[in-house]
Design a protein around this motif. Structure first.
Motif, PDB file in Angstrom:
ATOM      1  N   THR A 118      17.578  10.511 -11.024  1.00  0.00           N
ATOM      2  CA  THR A 118      16.298   9.732 -11.230  1.00  0.00           C
ATOM      3  C   THR A 118      16.098   8.673 -10.468  1.00  0.00           C
ATOM      4  O   THR A 118      15.137   8.034 -10.450  1.00  0.00           O
ATOM      5  CB  THR A 118      16.050   9.316 -12.737  1.00  0.00           C
ATOM      6  OG1 THR A 118      17.036   8.472 -13.048  1.00  0.00           O
ATOM      7  CG2 THR A 118      16.378  10.685 -13.615  1.00  0.00           C
ATOM      8  N   ASN A 136      18.161   5.702 -10.634  1.00  0.00           N
ATOM      9  CA  ASN A 136      18.999   4.651 -11.151  1.00  0.00           C
ATOM     10  C   ASN A 136      20.158   4.626 -10.345  1.00  0.00           C
ATOM     11  O   ASN A 136      21.125   5.413 -10.622  1.00  0.00           O
ATOM     12  CB  ASN A 136      18.943   4.722 -12.489  1.00  0.00           C
ATOM     13  CG  ASN A 136      19.607   3.614 -13.503  1.00  0.00           C
ATOM     14  OD1 ASN A 136      20.648   3.074 -13.106  1.00  0.00           O
ATOM     15  ND2 ASN A 136      18.878   3.389 -14.281  1.00  0.00           N
ATOM     16  N   ASN A 169      11.518  -3.599 -12.545  1.00  0.00           N
ATOM     17  CA  ASN A 169      10.346  -3.147 -13.122  1.00  0.00           C
ATOM     18  C   ASN A 169      10.325  -3.069 -14.558  1.00  0.00           C
ATOM     19  O   ASN A 169      10.383  -2.108 -15.394  1.00  0.00           O
ATOM     20  CB  ASN A 169       9.928  -1.571 -12.326  1.00  0.00           C
ATOM     21  CG  ASN A 169       8.419  -1.672 -12.562  1.00  0.00           C
ATOM     22  OD1 ASN A 169       7.533  -2.569 -12.807  1.00  0.00           O
ATOM     23  ND2 ASN A 169       8.217  -0.293 -12.202  1.00  0.00           N
ATOM     24  N   HIS A 210      16.584   0.466  -9.010  1.00  0.00           N
ATOM     25  CA  HIS A 210      16.339   1.523  -9.397  1.00  0.00           C
ATOM     26  C   HIS A 210      14.796   1.976  -8.642  1.00  0.00           C
ATOM     27  O   HIS A 210      14.155   0.901  -7.883  1.00  0.00           O
ATOM     28  CB  HIS A 210      15.522   1.554 -10.627  1.00  0.00           C
ATOM     29  CG  HIS A 210      15.202   3.016 -11.238  1.00  0.00           C
ATOM     30  ND1 HIS A 210      14.259   3.969 -10.803  1.00  0.00           N
ATOM     31  CD2 HIS A 210      15.500   3.632 -12.429  1.00  0.00           C
ATOM     32  CE1 HIS A 210      14.070   4.866 -11.407  1.00  0.00           C
ATOM     33  NE2 HIS A 210      15.078   4.687 -12.319  1.00  0.00           N
ATOM     34  N   LYS A 211      14.608   3.078  -7.819  1.00  0.00           N
ATOM     35  CA  LYS A 211      13.303   3.400  -7.130  1.00  0.00           C
ATOM     36  C   LYS A 211      12.245   2.746  -7.518  1.00  0.00           C
ATOM     37  O   LYS A 211      11.346   2.330  -6.847  1.00  0.00           O
ATOM     38  CB  LYS A 211      13.476   4.748  -6.747  1.00  0.00           C
ATOM     39  CG  LYS A 211      13.019   5.712  -7.974  1.00  0.00           C
ATOM     40  CD  LYS A 211      12.989   7.031  -7.524  1.00  0.00           C
ATOM     41  CE  LYS A 211      12.535   7.939  -8.564  1.00  0.00           C
ATOM     42  NZ  LYS A 211      12.351   9.461  -8.295  1.00  0.00           N
ATOM     43  N   TRP A 212      12.109   2.644  -9.082  1.00  0.00           N
ATOM     44  CA  TRP A 212      10.923   2.091  -9.566  1.00  0.00           C
ATOM     45  C   TRP A 212      10.925   0.749  -9.155  1.00  0.00           C
ATOM     46  O   TRP A 212       9.766   0.120  -9.405  1.00  0.00           O
ATOM     47  CB  TRP A 212      10.788   2.448 -10.979  1.00  0.00           C
ATOM     48  CG  TRP A 212      10.761   3.834 -11.307  1.00  0.00           C
ATOM     49  CD1 TRP A 212      10.175   4.933 -10.698  1.00  0.00           C
ATOM     50  CD2 TRP A 212      10.913   4.546 -12.756  1.00  0.00           C
ATOM     51  NE1 TRP A 212      10.361   6.184 -10.977  1.00  0.00           N
ATOM     52  CE2 TRP A 212      11.111   5.756 -12.516  1.00  0.00           C
ATOM     53  CE3 TRP A 212      11.554   3.985 -13.796  1.00  0.00           C
ATOM     54  CZ2 TRP A 212      11.190   6.946 -13.521  1.00  0.00           C
ATOM     55  CZ3 TRP A 212      11.857   4.916 -14.704  1.00  0.00           C
ATOM     56  CH2 TRP A 212      11.714   6.215 -14.665  1.00  0.00           C
ATOM     57  N   ASP A 213      11.890  -0.195  -9.001  1.00  0.00           N
ATOM     58  CA  ASP A 213      11.830  -1.319  -8.813  1.00  0.00           C
ATOM     59  C   ASP A 213      11.245  -1.903  -7.882  1.00  0.00           C
ATOM     60  O   ASP A 213      10.597  -3.150  -7.524  1.00  0.00           O
ATOM     61  CB  ASP A 213      13.287  -1.949  -8.807  1.00  0.00           C
ATOM     62  CG  ASP A 213      13.930  -1.879 -10.068  1.00  0.00           C
ATOM     63  OD1 ASP A 213      13.370  -1.604 -11.147  1.00  0.00           O
ATOM     64  OD2 ASP A 213      15.451  -1.865 -10.123  1.00  0.00           O
ATOM     65  N   SER A 214      10.866  -1.008  -6.662  1.00  0.00           N
ATOM     66  CA  SER A 214      10.129  -1.325  -5.781  1.00  0.00           C
ATOM     67  C   SER A 214       8.715  -1.975  -5.884  1.00  0.00           C
ATOM     68  O   SER A 214       7.992  -2.541  -5.292  1.00  0.00           O
ATOM     69  CB  SER A 214      10.132  -0.184  -4.540  1.00  0.00           C
ATOM     70  OG  SER A 214       9.668   1.063  -5.095  1.00  0.00           O
ATOM     71  N   GLU A 215       7.993  -1.321  -6.932  1.00  0.00           N
ATOM     72  CA  GLU A 215       6.828  -1.638  -7.414  1.00  0.00           C
ATOM     73  C   GLU A 215       6.620  -3.211  -7.870  1.00  0.00           C
ATOM     74  O   GLU A 215       5.780  -3.902  -7.394  1.00  0.00           O
ATOM     75  CB  GLU A 215       6.357  -0.838  -8.648  1.00  0.00           C
ATOM     76  CG  GLU A 215       6.065   0.707  -8.099  1.00  0.00           C
ATOM     77  CD  GLU A 215       5.719   1.545  -9.442  1.00  0.00           C
ATOM     78  OE1 GLU A 215       5.519   1.087 -10.477  1.00  0.00           O
ATOM     79  OE2 GLU A 215       5.918   2.884  -9.325  1.00  0.00           O
TER      80      GLU A 215
END
Length: 425
Positions: free
Chosen positions: A43, A45, A246, A288-293
């Motif tokens: 995912t 992470n 994030n 995590h890839k979501w942290d880019s936001e």
């Protein structure tokens, strides 16, 4: 397994088993040739992927002929990344037809039964199911019907199918939802082998009524990963790594989630602006890839008319190796995600944790960095600055101490590998 088959002497195996307290729950030694790996993998992470990568490397090194299967959240991504046969933790799609109608009448019991049958069919093919690290026994951002239910289903299916279960250097707690706690603690009880990555996790599971007296405390499996090549000191500019998460609070979808997120981002932006004002270079880090936001929000909050944003470095990281390589180019790391803390320690960097759970603090305590943490929802930027000044002023001695401690962690992980080979292969 004969002595000729193993790189370890019987005396070494005995010492390792005694050192980590291999439990008698495991019974007689079995020869595991078909091994499953279970977790929230694929995912994006980085910490979860590091845990899988570490145990996968161990299995492929010691038992290259074993058949491996990963039960994970994104089988396509996992297969592509590791050339590893993978299946999804959950059935795809919702129940339709007569099953769907029965679901509506019987509180989804028919679908739950299908989930168990599917898991049982996979477990009948395996000799051993390993849960490789991660904070598998907490309910951060999750509900009972998510990982708590999935973990219970697969481990129960494994036990019924005669497949051994090993929870290896796992994290545990807190589990706030009562139903999630019942499911996860029942899962912990089903394991033939358990080790915990810290005393905090072991104590939490014990407090829930599980007998952990034979369970060892062995550091996070990600500490066993090889280090990237060190390219030497950077150009001399003092650089602070800032790991941005994030983060929206512990409970997914809580009413105050947006407020928690906004305050966290505002404080981090304030801290980064102070760094720039004092002439530091800043390297923004994700886990995590979501942290880019969240990183984009921090950058957008910085007043470019007052601060030199050219001193901000932000590069993508696909895995733990990338993250460690970036941290090698820093002097001190300030971060929130647990495995960002692990990555910084792996490369012997002093780290300050803006923690969302006590696991970060426990890890820093174990390496002699007691007090270099605050909770990410309540941290003071002024106190963070004081912690940074201390870490910078003492970074040489702290780095030396960290490196020594992490070397000890790697030895303990090697002992665990020896004991697992002796017990299962």
């Amino acid at each position: 397994m004969s002595a000729l088959d193993s790189p370890f002497t019987s005396a070494a195996r005995d010492r390792a088993q005694q050192a980590i307290g291999v439990s008698s729950r495991a019974g007689t030694k079995s020869t595991a040739r078909r091994i499953g790996l279970f977790g929230h993998f694929g995912t994006g992470n980085i910490g979860n992927e590091a845990s899988l990568e570490a145990v996968l490397a161990f299995l492929r090194r010691e038992r290259p002929a074993a058949e491996l299967l990963c039960i994970c959240s994104s089988p396509e991504a996992t297969h592509g990344a590791y050339n590893l046969a993978s299946v999804s933790i959950r059935r795809t799609g919702s129940a339709t037809g007569w099953i769907g109608r029965l679901d509506r009448l019987l509180a989804k019991i028919p679908s739950r039964a299908l989930d168990f049958v599917r898991a049982f069919r996979q477990m009948r093919r395996l000799d051993l199911l390993i849960v490789p690290g991660t904070g598998i026994l907490d309910d951060f951002g999750d509900r009972p019907g998510g990982m708590p239910y999935a973990l219970f289903t697969w481990l129960a299916a494994a036990r019924l199918a005669g497949c051994k279960v090993a929870l290896v250097s796992i994290g545990a707690g807190p589990i706030h939802n009562p139903l999630s706690r019942r499911l996860m603690i029942a899962s912990a009880r089903m394991a033939h082998f358990r080790s915990f990555r810290d005393e905090l996790s072991k104590s939490y599971v014990a407090s829930c009524g599980v007998d952990t007296s034979n369970d060892a405390v062995i550091p996070d499996v990600a500490f066993a990963l090889p280090l990237p090549e060190d390219n030497g000191p950077h150009d001399g500019s003092l650089t602070v790594g800032v790991g941005v998460m994030n983060y929206w609070g512990w409970r997914s979808g809580a009413p105050d989630a947006a407020c928690i997120h906004d305050v966290y981002i505002e404080k981090l932006a304030d801290f980064v602006q102070r760094l720039l004002a004092q002439g530091y270079r800043v390297r923004l880090l994700l886990g995590h890839k979501w942290d880019s936001e969240a990183i984009a929000r921090v950058v957008a909050s910085i007043d470019a008319t007052r601060y030199n944003c050219h001193e901000i470095i932000c590069e993508p990281a696909q895995n733990m190796r990338d993250l460690m390589r970036q941290m090698q180019q820093t002097d001190v790391v300030v971060t929130t995600r647990y495995h960002n803390v692990v990555a910084a320690l792996c490369v012997a960097k002093p780290v300050i944790s803006l923690s969302y759970a006590d696991k970060n603090d426990a890890l820093l305590d174990s390496v002699g960095l007691t007090g270099l943490y605050q909770h990410c929802e309540t941290f003071s930027v002024d106190r963070l600055w004081q912690q940074l000044e201390y870490a910078l002023a003492n970074r040489a001695s702290l780095s030396t101490s960290i490196a020594t401690t992490i070397a000890g962690f790697r030895c303990k992980l090697s002992e665990q590998e020896i004991a697992l080979i002796a017990q299962w292969f």
